[in-house]
Design a protein around this motif. Structure first.
Motif, PDB file in Angstrom:
ATOM      1  N   MET A   1       0.845  -1.064   0.021  1.00 50.75           N
ATOM      2  CA  MET A   1      -0.018  -0.068  -0.013  1.00 50.75           C
ATOM      3  C   MET A   1       0.888   1.252  -0.160  1.00 50.75           C
ATOM      4  SD  MET A   1      -3.060   0.819  -0.101  1.00 50.75           S
ATOM      5  CE  MET A   1      -4.358   2.138   0.001  1.00 50.75           C
ATOM      6  N   PRO A   2       1.963   1.322   0.818  1.00 52.94           N
ATOM      7  CA  PRO A   2       2.704   2.499   0.779  1.00 52.94           C
ATOM      8  C   PRO A   2       3.389   3.116  -0.664  1.00 52.94           C
ATOM      9  CG  PRO A   2       3.426   1.270   2.651  1.00 52.94           C
ATOM     10  CD  PRO A   2       2.581   0.408   1.849  1.00 52.94           C
ATOM     11  N   GLN A   3       3.651   1.727  -1.600  1.00 52.88           N
ATOM     12  CA  GLN A   3       4.258   1.950  -2.583  1.00 52.88           C
ATOM     13  C   GLN A   3       3.262   2.566  -3.485  1.00 52.88           C
ATOM     14  OE1 GLN A   3       6.008  -2.024  -3.248  1.00 52.88           O
ATOM     15  NE2 GLN A   3       7.945  -1.209  -2.757  1.00 52.88           N
ATOM     16  N   LEU A   6       2.856   6.195  -2.945  1.00 51.18           N
ATOM     17  CA  LEU A   6       4.000   6.837  -3.425  1.00 51.18           C
ATOM     18  C   LEU A   6       3.948   6.983  -4.908  1.00 51.18           C
ATOM     19  CD1 LEU A   6       6.984   5.563  -1.534  1.00 51.18           C
ATOM     20  CD2 LEU A   6       6.003   7.799  -1.479  1.00 51.18           C
ATOM     21  N   ALA A   7       3.529   5.929  -5.749  1.00 47.55           N
ATOM     22  CA  ALA A   7       3.411   6.121  -7.159  1.00 47.55           C
ATOM     23  C   ALA A   7       2.196   7.076  -7.636  1.00 47.55           C
ATOM     24  CB  ALA A   7       2.914   4.440  -7.657  1.00 47.55           C
ATOM     25  N   PHE A   8       1.002   6.849  -6.577  1.00 40.32           N
ATOM     26  CA  PHE A   8      -0.012   7.942  -7.193  1.00 40.32           C
ATOM     27  C   PHE A   8       0.479   9.533  -6.817  1.00 40.32           C
ATOM     28  CE2 PHE A   8      -3.502  10.500  -5.374  1.00 40.32           C
ATOM     29  CZ  PHE A   8      -4.122  10.401  -6.225  1.00 40.32           C
ATOM     30  N   LEU A   9       1.164   9.628  -5.755  1.00 42.26           N
ATOM     31  CA  LEU A   9       1.629  11.063  -5.657  1.00 42.26           C
ATOM     32  C   LEU A   9       2.712  11.466  -6.798  1.00 42.26           C
ATOM     33  CD1 LEU A   9       2.172  11.092  -1.817  1.00 42.26           C
ATOM     34  CD2 LEU A   9       0.628  12.374  -3.087  1.00 42.26           C
ATOM     35  N   GLY A  49      10.382  23.619  -5.736  1.00 42.47           N
ATOM     36  CA  GLY A  49       9.857  22.873  -4.798  1.00 42.47           C
ATOM     37  C   GLY A  49       9.064  21.592  -5.370  1.00 42.47           C
ATOM     38  N   THR A  50       8.519  21.830  -6.388  1.00 45.09           N
ATOM     39  CA  THR A  50       7.841  20.693  -6.962  1.00 45.09           C
ATOM     40  C   THR A  50       8.669  19.561  -7.238  1.00 45.09           C
ATOM     41  OG1 THR A  50       5.935  22.106  -7.590  1.00 45.09           O
ATOM     42  CG2 THR A  50       5.956  19.727  -8.420  1.00 45.09           C
ATOM     43  N   LEU A  51       9.673  20.051  -7.858  1.00 42.59           N
ATOM     44  CA  LEU A  51      10.759  19.157  -8.234  1.00 42.59           C
ATOM     45  C   LEU A  51      11.430  18.481  -7.407  1.00 42.59           C
ATOM     46  CD1 LEU A  51      12.813  21.203 -11.183  1.00 42.59           C
ATOM     47  CD2 LEU A  51      11.667  18.950 -11.464  1.00 42.59           C
ATOM     48  N   PHE A  52      11.689  19.062  -5.979  1.00 42.12           N
ATOM     49  CA  PHE A  52      12.282  18.537  -4.849  1.00 42.12           C
ATOM     50  C   PHE A  52      11.354  17.336  -4.485  1.00 42.12           C
ATOM     51  CE2 PHE A  52      14.537  22.769  -4.052  1.00 42.12           C
ATOM     52  CZ  PHE A  52      15.738  22.343  -4.890  1.00 42.12           C
ATOM     53  N   PHE A  53      10.087  17.736  -4.565  1.00 42.22           N
ATOM     54  CA  PHE A  53       9.106  16.925  -3.932  1.00 42.22           C
ATOM     55  C   PHE A  53       9.038  15.657  -4.671  1.00 42.22           C
ATOM     56  CE2 PHE A  53       4.604  15.416  -3.794  1.00 42.22           C
ATOM     57  CZ  PHE A  53       4.511  15.356  -2.462  1.00 42.22           C
ATOM     58  N   CYS A  58      10.534   9.873  -5.546  1.00 41.94           N
ATOM     59  CA  CYS A  58      11.234   8.675  -6.265  1.00 41.94           C
ATOM     60  C   CYS A  58      12.230   8.075  -5.298  1.00 41.94           C
ATOM     61  CB  CYS A  58      11.867   9.333  -7.457  1.00 41.94           C
ATOM     62  SG  CYS A  58      10.605   9.941  -8.849  1.00 41.94           S
ATOM     63  N   LEU A  59      12.964   8.891  -4.314  1.00 48.76           N
ATOM     64  CA  LEU A  59      14.096   8.331  -3.544  1.00 48.76           C
ATOM     65  C   LEU A  59      13.328   7.437  -2.708  1.00 48.76           C
ATOM     66  CD1 LEU A  59      16.579  11.133  -2.959  1.00 48.76           C
ATOM     67  CD2 LEU A  59      16.734   9.052  -4.347  1.00 48.76           C
ATOM     68  N   LEU A  60      12.126   7.839  -2.002  1.00 50.69           N
ATOM     69  CA  LEU A  60      11.337   7.028  -1.211  1.00 50.69           C
ATOM     70  C   LEU A  60      10.994   5.645  -1.663  1.00 50.69           C
ATOM     71  CD1 LEU A  60       9.225   9.732   0.825  1.00 50.69           C
ATOM     72  CD2 LEU A  60      11.050   8.346   1.765  1.00 50.69           C
ATOM     73  N   PHE A  61      10.455   5.872  -2.921  1.00 59.50           N
ATOM     74  CA  PHE A  61       9.943   4.651  -3.431  1.00 59.50           C
ATOM     75  C   PHE A  61      11.086   3.824  -3.624  1.00 59.50           C
ATOM     76  CE2 PHE A  61       8.714   1.966  -7.183  1.00 59.50           C
ATOM     77  CZ  PHE A  61       7.397   1.585  -6.670  1.00 59.50           C
ATOM     78  N   ALA A  62      12.232   4.089  -4.008  1.00 57.96           N
ATOM     79  CA  ALA A  62      13.522   3.335  -4.271  1.00 57.96           C
ATOM     80  C   ALA A  62      13.976   2.634  -2.989  1.00 57.96           C
ATOM     81  CB  ALA A  62      14.636   4.116  -4.898  1.00 57.96           C
TER      82      ALA A  62
END
Length: 132
Positions: A1-3, A6-9, A49-53, A58-62
């Motif tokens: 579910m967390p992945q 993250l993919a949805f965001l 800021g959107t680029l950082f987000f 992407c880093l959280l997903f990895a």
């Protein structure tokens, strides 16, 4: 579910990029700094800021992939390479944001450097993966 979340965001953020880039191109060419906020400064900061987000997602997903048991040792190595490459790209984007916030002469230049940075990230990752 967390992945899935993250993919949805990530997908939601990707949908915002064209409009935010358009706003940054149209309204981001102007003076402004961290000490003097202008509409140009706000447009540029929101875009960065959107680029950082997005890079953070992407880093959280990895990183979430490293916690899964079904990811083999070889795949874990590729995920670590991805994390290192995108982490370096995020640091460069932070450097660009620092320049954009601190110096009034560096407002619209980053718009040319962001796609080059993202392209170099992907090219270096492809180069590393070809040797893995």
């Amino acid at each position: 579910m967390p992945q899935i979340l993250l993919a949805f965001l990530c997908l939601l953020t990707i949908v915002l990029f064209p409009k935010l880039a358009d706003i940054a191109v149209l309204h981001g060419d102007g003076a402004g700094s961290f000490s003097r906020w202008t509409p140009a400064q706000v447009a540029n900061t929101i875009f960065l800021g959107t680029l950082f987000f997005f890079d953070g997602l992407c880093l959280l997903f990895a990183l979430s992939l490293l916690g899964r048991r079904h990811v083999s040792f070889g795949r874990r190595r590729l995920v670590r390479l991805t994390i290192a490459t995108h982490g370096a790209g995020l640091l460069f984007l932070l450097l660009l944001a620092g320049f954009e916030l601190l110096f009034e002469w560096f407002n619209n230049q980053y718009l040319l450097l962001v796609p080059i940075t993202l392209l170099l990230e992907e090219m270096s990752l492809a180069w590393w993966v070809s040797f893995a």
